[in-house]
Design a protein around this motif. Structure first.
Motif, PDB file in Angstrom:
ATOM      1  N   TYR A  80       0.828  -1.203   0.000  1.00 25.46           N
ATOM      2  CA  TYR A  80       0.000   0.000   0.000  1.00 25.46           C
ATOM      3  C   TYR A  80       0.861   1.252   0.000  1.00 25.46           C
ATOM      4  O   TYR A  80       0.537   2.253  -0.647  1.00 25.46           O
ATOM      5  CB  TYR A  80      -0.938  -0.003   1.209  1.00 25.46           C
ATOM      6  N   PHE A  81       1.982   1.197   0.711  1.00 25.66           N
ATOM      7  CA  PHE A  81       2.895   2.338   0.685  1.00 25.66           C
ATOM      8  C   PHE A  81       3.439   2.560  -0.728  1.00 25.66           C
ATOM      9  O   PHE A  81       3.636   3.698  -1.167  1.00 25.66           O
ATOM     10  CB  PHE A  81       4.069   2.117   1.641  1.00 25.66           C
ATOM     11  N   ALA A  82       3.691   1.459  -1.440  1.00 33.69           N
ATOM     12  CA  ALA A  82       4.304   1.571  -2.763  1.00 33.69           C
ATOM     13  C   ALA A  82       3.308   2.018  -3.823  1.00 33.69           C
ATOM     14  O   ALA A  82       3.587   2.920  -4.619  1.00 33.69           O
ATOM     15  CB  ALA A  82       4.915   0.234  -3.166  1.00 33.69           C
ATOM     16  N   ASP A  83       2.103   1.386  -3.834  1.00 28.89           N
ATOM     17  CA  ASP A  83       1.182   1.616  -4.940  1.00 28.89           C
ATOM     18  C   ASP A  83      -0.167   2.216  -4.532  1.00 28.89           C
ATOM     19  O   ASP A  83      -0.914   2.686  -5.383  1.00 28.89           O
ATOM     20  CB  ASP A  83       0.918   0.304  -5.686  1.00 28.89           C
ATOM     21  N   GLY A  84      -0.539   2.131  -3.231  1.00 28.65           N
ATOM     22  CA  GLY A  84      -1.864   2.580  -2.829  1.00 28.65           C
ATOM     23  C   GLY A  84      -2.923   1.678  -3.441  1.00 28.65           C
ATOM     24  O   GLY A  84      -2.663   0.517  -3.794  1.00 28.65           O
ATOM     25  N   GLY A  85      -4.130   2.151  -3.594  1.00 22.00           N
ATOM     26  CA  GLY A  85      -5.176   1.399  -4.279  1.00 22.00           C
ATOM     27  C   GLY A  85      -6.086   0.611  -3.339  1.00 22.00           C
ATOM     28  O   GLY A  85      -5.728   0.288  -2.203  1.00 22.00           O
ATOM     29  N   GLU A  86      -7.281   0.292  -3.867  1.00 26.02           N
ATOM     30  CA  GLU A  86      -8.297  -0.397  -3.090  1.00 26.02           C
ATOM     31  C   GLU A  86      -7.927  -1.848  -2.793  1.00 26.02           C
ATOM     32  O   GLU A  86      -8.324  -2.402  -1.779  1.00 26.02           O
ATOM     33  CB  GLU A  86      -9.639  -0.354  -3.831  1.00 26.02           C
ATOM     34  N   ALA A  87      -7.167  -2.462  -3.700  1.00 21.74           N
ATOM     35  CA  ALA A  87      -6.839  -3.874  -3.508  1.00 21.74           C
ATOM     36  C   ALA A  87      -6.052  -4.082  -2.220  1.00 21.74           C
ATOM     37  O   ALA A  87      -6.290  -5.032  -1.463  1.00 21.74           O
ATOM     38  CB  ALA A  87      -6.049  -4.399  -4.711  1.00 21.74           C
ATOM     39  N   ALA A  88      -5.100  -3.186  -1.967  1.00 25.02           N
ATOM     40  CA  ALA A  88      -4.288  -3.317  -0.754  1.00 25.02           C
ATOM     41  C   ALA A  88      -5.140  -3.086   0.500  1.00 25.02           C
ATOM     42  O   ALA A  88      -4.970  -3.765   1.520  1.00 25.02           O
ATOM     43  CB  ALA A  88      -3.120  -2.337  -0.793  1.00 25.02           C
ATOM     44  N   LEU A  89      -6.070  -2.128   0.443  1.00 27.95           N
ATOM     45  CA  LEU A  89      -6.938  -1.873   1.585  1.00 27.95           C
ATOM     46  C   LEU A  89      -7.883  -3.053   1.832  1.00 27.95           C
ATOM     47  O   LEU A  89      -8.172  -3.403   2.983  1.00 27.95           O
ATOM     48  CB  LEU A  89      -7.748  -0.593   1.371  1.00 27.95           C
ATOM     49  N   LEU A  90      -8.366  -3.664   0.723  1.00 27.16           N
ATOM     50  CA  LEU A  90      -9.209  -4.841   0.879  1.00 27.16           C
ATOM     51  C   LEU A  90      -8.425  -5.971   1.545  1.00 27.16           C
ATOM     52  O   LEU A  90      -8.959  -6.707   2.380  1.00 27.16           O
ATOM     53  CB  LEU A  90      -9.731  -5.290  -0.483  1.00 27.16           C
ATOM     54  N   ARG A  91      -7.131  -6.047   1.149  1.00 28.66           N
ATOM     55  CA  ARG A  91      -6.280  -7.072   1.783  1.00 28.66           C
ATOM     56  C   ARG A  91      -6.144  -6.805   3.283  1.00 28.66           C
ATOM     57  O   ARG A  91      -6.179  -7.729   4.096  1.00 28.66           O
ATOM     58  CB  ARG A  91      -4.907  -7.075   1.109  1.00 28.66           C
ATOM     59  N   ALA A  92      -6.019  -5.537   3.658  1.00 27.16           N
ATOM     60  CA  ALA A  92      -5.923  -5.180   5.075  1.00 27.16           C
ATOM     61  C   ALA A  92      -7.199  -5.583   5.821  1.00 27.16           C
ATOM     62  O   ALA A  92      -7.155  -6.097   6.948  1.00 27.16           O
ATOM     63  CB  ALA A  92      -5.662  -3.687   5.234  1.00 27.16           C
ATOM     64  N   TYR A  93      -8.347  -5.375   5.183  1.00 28.59           N
ATOM     65  CA  TYR A  93      -9.624  -5.752   5.804  1.00 28.59           C
ATOM     66  C   TYR A  93      -9.684  -7.274   6.014  1.00 28.59           C
ATOM     67  O   TYR A  93     -10.100  -7.770   7.073  1.00 28.59           O
ATOM     68  CB  TYR A  93     -10.770  -5.290   4.921  1.00 28.59           C
ATOM     69  N   GLU A  94      -9.272  -8.027   4.989  1.00 25.03           N
ATOM     70  CA  GLU A  94      -9.281  -9.494   5.084  1.00 25.03           C
ATOM     71  C   GLU A  94      -8.351  -9.983   6.180  1.00 25.03           C
ATOM     72  O   GLU A  94      -8.655 -10.935   6.907  1.00 25.03           O
ATOM     73  CB  GLU A  94      -8.904 -10.107   3.743  1.00 25.03           C
ATOM     74  N   LEU A  95      -7.196  -9.312   6.312  1.00 25.69           N
ATOM     75  CA  LEU A  95      -6.260  -9.694   7.382  1.00 25.69           C
ATOM     76  C   LEU A  95      -6.858  -9.392   8.758  1.00 25.69           C
ATOM     77  O   LEU A  95      -6.615 -10.117   9.729  1.00 25.69           O
ATOM     78  CB  LEU A  95      -4.932  -8.961   7.204  1.00 25.69           C
ATOM     79  N   GLY A  96      -7.628  -8.309   8.853  1.00 23.91           N
ATOM     80  CA  GLY A  96      -8.320  -8.012  10.114  1.00 23.91           C
ATOM     81  C   GLY A  96      -9.313  -9.098  10.475  1.00 23.91           C
ATOM     82  O   GLY A  96      -9.409  -9.513  11.631  1.00 23.91           O
ATOM     83  N   ARG A  97     -10.058  -9.588   9.470  1.00 17.62           N
ATOM     84  CA  ARG A  97     -10.995 -10.686   9.724  1.00 17.62           C
ATOM     85  C   ARG A  97     -10.257 -11.952  10.131  1.00 17.62           C
ATOM     86  O   ARG A  97     -10.689 -12.688  11.019  1.00 17.62           O
ATOM     87  CB  ARG A  97     -11.827 -10.955   8.471  1.00 17.62           C
ATOM     88  N   GLN A  98      -9.117 -12.203   9.475  1.00 18.12           N
ATOM     89  CA  GLN A  98      -8.332 -13.376   9.829  1.00 18.12           C
ATOM     90  C   GLN A  98      -7.828 -13.278  11.260  1.00 18.12           C
ATOM     91  O   GLN A  98      -7.811 -14.273  11.997  1.00 18.12           O
ATOM     92  CB  GLN A  98      -7.148 -13.529   8.853  1.00 18.12           C
ATOM     93  N   ALA A  99      -7.404 -12.063  11.662  1.00 18.35           N
ATOM     94  CA  ALA A  99      -6.949 -11.861  13.032  1.00 18.35           C
ATOM     95  C   ALA A  99      -8.065 -12.175  14.023  1.00 18.35           C
ATOM     96  O   ALA A  99      -7.848 -12.779  15.075  1.00 18.35           O
ATOM     97  CB  ALA A  99      -6.453 -10.427  13.213  1.00 18.35           C
ATOM     98  N   GLN A 100      -9.295 -11.776  13.671  1.00 16.80           N
ATOM     99  CA  GLN A 100     -10.451 -12.090  14.516  1.00 16.80           C
ATOM    100  C   GLN A 100     -10.627 -13.599  14.671  1.00 16.80           C
ATOM    101  O   GLN A 100     -10.823 -14.112  15.764  1.00 16.80           O
ATOM    102  CB  GLN A 100     -11.720 -11.516  13.910  1.00 16.80           C
ATOM    103  N   LEU A 101     -10.551 -14.309  13.537  1.00 18.62           N
ATOM    104  CA  LEU A 101     -10.722 -15.760  13.566  1.00 18.62           C
ATOM    105  C   LEU A 101      -9.627 -16.449  14.356  1.00 18.62           C
ATOM    106  O   LEU A 101      -9.843 -17.526  14.927  1.00 18.62           O
ATOM    107  CB  LEU A 101     -10.759 -16.305  12.130  1.00 18.62           C
ATOM    108  N   GLU A 102      -8.420 -15.848  14.368  1.00 18.20           N
ATOM    109  CA  GLU A 102      -7.301 -16.412  15.131  1.00 18.20           C
ATOM    110  C   GLU A 102      -7.438 -16.122  16.620  1.00 18.20           C
ATOM    111  O   GLU A 102      -6.637 -16.583  17.425  1.00 18.20           O
ATOM    112  CB  GLU A 102      -5.971 -15.843  14.627  1.00 18.20           C
ATOM    113  N   GLY A 103      -8.469 -15.352  16.993  1.00 17.28           N
ATOM    114  CA  GLY A 103      -8.689 -15.044  18.399  1.00 17.28           C
ATOM    115  C   GLY A 103      -7.929 -13.839  18.902  1.00 17.28           C
ATOM    116  O   GLY A 103      -7.809 -13.644  20.116  1.00 17.28           O
ATOM    117  N   LEU A 104      -7.419 -13.023  17.976  1.00 17.16           N
ATOM    118  CA  LEU A 104      -6.699 -11.828  18.390  1.00 17.16           C
ATOM    119  C   LEU A 104      -7.676 -10.705  18.707  1.00 17.16           C
ATOM    120  O   LEU A 104      -8.769 -10.626  18.137  1.00 17.16           O
ATOM    121  CB  LEU A 104      -5.736 -11.379  17.290  1.00 17.16           C
ATOM    122  N   GLY A 105      -7.259  -9.806  19.589  1.00 10.08           N
ATOM    123  CA  GLY A 105      -8.051  -8.645  19.908  1.00 10.08           C
ATOM    124  C   GLY A 105      -7.462  -7.401  19.276  1.00 10.08           C
ATOM    125  O   GLY A 105      -6.458  -7.448  18.531  1.00 10.08           O
TER     126      GLY A 105
END
Length: 358
Positions: free
Chosen positions: A19-44
């Motif tokens: 995201y730092f290199a190119d910006g764009g919605e794809a990178a932000l969507l990836r960040a959202y997906e990683l947040g969901r994954q963190a939730q599933l892993e039991g992270l707060g």
């Protein structure tokens, strides 16, 4: 604080750099997906913040445009937090809905309690009125039957005697129904204590002897435990047991013997009363402990359904944590019983067990 999985930390760092290199919605969507994954892993949220801080530190070591990096890092972190914020909103909405429903249930429960109080008051008042009227009717019938109002012919005398007996039966039915209602509603207080069973059986037999003698039958203790305790209200249990014995006396032919016994049934003790009178009709066996055991008035008053106090006995035993039951032959012989948890030391031996009788 739970450490994030290594793979998740690496993917987050990679998404941040992209995201730092190119910006764009794809990178932000990836960040959202990683947040969901963190939730599933039991992270707060705190664990996710630590993960973001570590990833950001690794990027800052390689870059000099800190202002732009800080802005984009905030965007990535906000996107990764979105699943947590949505979950929090859903939780708040669910909690608000639950509070609304609880409030509605509380209103319904209170309305049901008010209705039950009105019902109890109505039943009490009705019982008082009915018993007052029945007392007047019984008094008048007794006056006629005893001849105090003048001599009656044979046929009128028989009719009055029959009406008097049936009125007495009606008094018993009304009293049973009111007593059962009071027990089931909790209006009757039970004084529970450990009670040795054998002396209670002996008391019940001794108290039944005068009535048994009038009917020409005997009441004895048969096979019974020499020791065994129940955690009960002694007077109430004695009331239930005397009811079973008195019904056995009423239906036993002269010269017969009624046997009162006890035995262990798993964690329970069974108290049984066996008579050799006519069997309980098949059509009554499933409802013999009901307040009104028969829908046929003739059967309920004159026939084999004329057992008194059984619904009250059932209410008492069930209030004490037990069950009532019945075994009856095809033509003669019936055993009415109740099972109650045995008391051992300061704890009950287990659950109640048992089955039905009248």
């Amino acid at each position: 604080m739970k450490a994030p999985p290594a793979g998740l930390a690496e993917e987050y760092s990679l998404a941040l750099r992209d995201y730092f290199a190119d910006g764009g919605e794809a990178a932000l969507l990836r960040a959202y997906e990683l947040g969901r994954q963190a939730q599933l892993e039991g992270l707060g949220v705190l664990e996710l913040a630590a993960l973001h801080q570590a990833a950001l530190a690794s990027v800052l070591r390689r870059r000099s445009d800190n202002a732009q990096i800080a802005h984009r890092a905030a965007e990535v972190f906000a996107e990764s937090l979105a699943p947590f914020e949505m979950a929090s909103r859903r939780f708040q909405e669910a909690n608000a809905l639950l509070c609304d429903r609880n409030e509605g249930l509380e209103h319904e429960i209170e309305a049901a309690r008010r209705e039950q109080r009105r019902k109890d008051e109505f039943v009490c008042q009705l019982g008082h009125e009915v018993r007052t009227l029945l007392a007047s009717v019984l008094g008048a019938l007794w006056t006629l039957e005893s001849g105090r109002a003048g001599a009656l012919g044979d046929e009128p005398q028989q009719l009055v005697a029959g009406a008097y007996r049936k009125s007495q039966r009606l008094v018993h039915l009304v009293n049973d129904a009111l007593e059962k209602e009071k027990i089931e509603s909790g209006a009757v207080r039970f004084a529970l204590r450990p009670v040795e069973l054998r002396p209670l059986l002996e008391r019940a037999v001794a108290m039944s002897e005068p009535n048994a003698s009038r009917h020409g039958v005997a009441v004895v203790i048969g096979n019974a435990l020499s020791s065994g305790k129940l955690h009960v209200d002694c007077d109430r249990l004695l009331q239930a047991l005397k009811t079973l014995v008195s019904n056995a006396v009423r239906f036993s032919p002269p010269g017969e013997t009624i046997v009162v016994g006890s035995s262990r049934r798993g964690p329970a003790i069974r108290v049984a009363v066996t008579d050799h009178g006519p069997a309980v009709p098949q059509e009554l066996r499933d409802r013999v402990f009901a307040t009104f055991a028969s829908s046929d008035p003739a059967l309920a008053i004159e026939g084999a359904g004329r057992r008194r106090g059984l619904s009250t006995s059932r209410a008492i035993v069930e209030r004490l944590g037990g069950r009532v039951g019945m075994d009856s032959g095809t033509e003669a012989g019936t055993t009415f019983y109740f099972d109650l948890p045995e008391w051992r030391g300061d704890a009950l031996a287990g659950h109640d067990s048992g089955g039905p009788r009248a």
